[in-house]
Design a protein around this motif. Sequence first.
Motif, PDB file in Angstrom:
ATOM      1  N   ASP A   5     -58.260  -7.344  46.584  1.00 51.85           N
ATOM      2  CA  ASP A   5     -57.279  -6.897  45.592  1.00 51.85           C
ATOM      3  C   ASP A   5     -56.257  -8.023  45.452  1.00 51.85           C
ATOM      4  N   SER A   6     -56.314  -8.738  44.329  1.00 49.47           N
ATOM      5  CA  SER A   6     -55.454  -9.914  44.157  1.00 49.47           C
ATOM      6  C   SER A   6     -53.979  -9.546  44.017  1.00 49.47           C
ATOM      7  N   ASP A   7     -53.668  -8.345  43.546  1.00 49.62           N
ATOM      8  CA  ASP A   7     -52.272  -7.940  43.404  1.00 49.62           C
ATOM      9  C   ASP A   7     -51.581  -7.801  44.763  1.00 49.62           C
ATOM     10  N   SER A   8     -52.257  -7.167  45.712  1.00 50.59           N
ATOM     11  CA  SER A   8     -51.647  -6.950  47.028  1.00 50.59           C
ATOM     12  C   SER A   8     -52.102  -7.966  48.073  1.00 50.59           C
ATOM     13  N   LYS A   9     -53.005  -8.877  47.679  1.00 48.80           N
ATOM     14  CA  LYS A   9     -53.566  -9.875  48.599  1.00 48.80           C
ATOM     15  C   LYS A   9     -54.175  -9.200  49.828  1.00 48.80           C
ATOM     16  N   THR A  10     -54.884  -8.121  49.561  1.00 51.17           N
ATOM     17  CA  THR A  10     -55.452  -7.300  50.630  1.00 51.17           C
ATOM     18  C   THR A  10     -56.952  -7.151  50.440  1.00 51.17           C
ATOM     19  N   TRP A  11     -57.676  -7.237  51.532  1.00 52.25           N
ATOM     20  CA  TRP A  11     -59.095  -6.892  51.520  1.00 52.25           C
ATOM     21  C   TRP A  11     -59.195  -5.414  51.858  1.00 52.25           C
ATOM     22  N   TYR A  12     -60.048  -4.715  51.137  1.00 53.79           N
ATOM     23  CA  TYR A  12     -60.222  -3.290  51.408  1.00 53.79           C
ATOM     24  C   TYR A  12     -61.703  -2.924  51.346  1.00 53.79           C
ATOM     25  N   ALA A  13     -62.043  -1.887  52.102  1.00 55.68           N
ATOM     26  CA  ALA A  13     -63.414  -1.373  52.101  1.00 55.68           C
ATOM     27  C   ALA A  13     -63.346   0.122  51.852  1.00 55.68           C
ATOM     28  N   PRO A  14     -63.890   0.587  50.720  1.00 57.94           N
ATOM     29  CA  PRO A  14     -63.911   2.028  50.488  1.00 57.94           C
ATOM     30  C   PRO A  14     -65.001   2.674  51.339  1.00 57.94           C
ATOM     31  N   ILE A  15     -64.644   3.758  51.988  1.00 60.07           N
ATOM     32  CA  ILE A  15     -65.595   4.486  52.834  1.00 60.07           C
ATOM     33  C   ILE A  15     -65.740   5.893  52.258  1.00 60.07           C
ATOM     34  N   PRO A  16     -66.933   6.251  51.800  1.00 58.02           N
ATOM     35  CA  PRO A  16     -67.103   7.600  51.258  1.00 58.02           C
ATOM     36  C   PRO A  16     -67.082   8.639  52.383  1.00 58.02           C
ATOM     37  N   VAL A  17     -66.179   9.600  52.287  1.00 60.89           N
ATOM     38  CA  VAL A  17     -66.057  10.671  53.284  1.00 60.89           C
ATOM     39  C   VAL A  17     -65.973  11.996  52.524  1.00 60.89           C
ATOM     40  N   PRO A  18     -67.122  12.571  52.165  1.00 64.08           N
ATOM     41  CA  PRO A  18     -67.090  13.819  51.392  1.00 64.08           C
ATOM     42  C   PRO A  18     -66.469  14.986  52.171  1.00 64.08           C
ATOM     43  N   GLU A  19     -66.365  14.863  53.491  1.00 67.62           N
ATOM     44  CA  GLU A  19     -65.740  15.908  54.304  1.00 67.62           C
ATOM     45  C   GLU A  19     -64.248  16.053  54.007  1.00 67.62           C
ATOM     46  N   ILE A  20     -63.644  15.011  53.443  1.00 67.79           N
ATOM     47  CA  ILE A  20     -62.234  15.111  53.032  1.00 67.79           C
ATOM     48  C   ILE A  20     -62.218  15.694  51.624  1.00 67.79           C
ATOM     49  N   ASP A  21     -62.237  17.003  51.573  1.00 63.20           N
ATOM     50  CA  ASP A  21     -62.155  17.676  50.280  1.00 63.20           C
ATOM     51  C   ASP A  21     -60.678  17.894  49.934  1.00 63.20           C
ATOM     52  N   ASP A  22     -60.435  18.600  48.840  1.00 65.35           N
ATOM     53  CA  ASP A  22     -59.058  18.814  48.402  1.00 65.35           C
ATOM     54  C   ASP A  22     -58.247  19.583  49.453  1.00 65.35           C
ATOM     55  N   TYR A  23     -58.870  20.595  50.088  1.00 63.96           N
ATOM     56  CA  TYR A  23     -58.174  21.376  51.114  1.00 63.96           C
ATOM     57  C   TYR A  23     -57.789  20.494  52.309  1.00 63.96           C
ATOM     58  N   ALA A  24     -58.742  19.687  52.799  1.00 61.28           N
ATOM     59  CA  ALA A  24     -58.452  18.792  53.929  1.00 61.28           C
ATOM     60  C   ALA A  24     -57.402  17.758  53.553  1.00 61.28           C
ATOM     61  N   ASN A  25     -57.447  17.280  52.324  1.00 59.16           N
ATOM     62  CA  ASN A  25     -56.468  16.298  51.868  1.00 59.16           C
ATOM     63  C   ASN A  25     -55.054  16.860  51.897  1.00 59.16           C
TER      64      ASN A  25
END
Length: 135
Positions: free
Chosen positions: A47-67
């Motif tokens: 991400d060039s704006d924040s100068k940060t490397w990031y890795a998205p990790i899919p976690v379907p267990e985090i649903d709206d209720y858990a969030n």
Amino acid sequence: MKSLLLLPMLLLGLVFSSCTKEYITQEAVIPNRTIQFDVQASAWQFDSDSKTWYAPIPVPEIDDYANRNSGILVYISSDKVTWEAIPDVFNGSTFVYTYKPGTIYLEVQRADGATIDPPTSTIYTKVVIVESDPI
């Protein structure tokens, strides 16, 4: 004479005293959930704006209720033996995470905000979802 009356009074007290049984019921305990992921070196995006490397990790267990209600904890390791809680400085890099329903974003940068290279080896990740009931 008083001592002779005291003994029958004590015996009557024992006979007429009542005991009540108290039943303790426990509510069902919802266990925490732990999910492990291997974040490969090729998963990192810049991400060039924040100068940060990031890795998205899919976690379907985090649903709206858990969030909204649960605690989401993330740990990282280089060997699956020693785990470090994030946020953390790990091998000279600062790791943090953010999340939304369905995805955790593992982020890495230098503590001073300078641009660094992404991790070149696999980062083992453990996500713990701590169940909680809202009050």
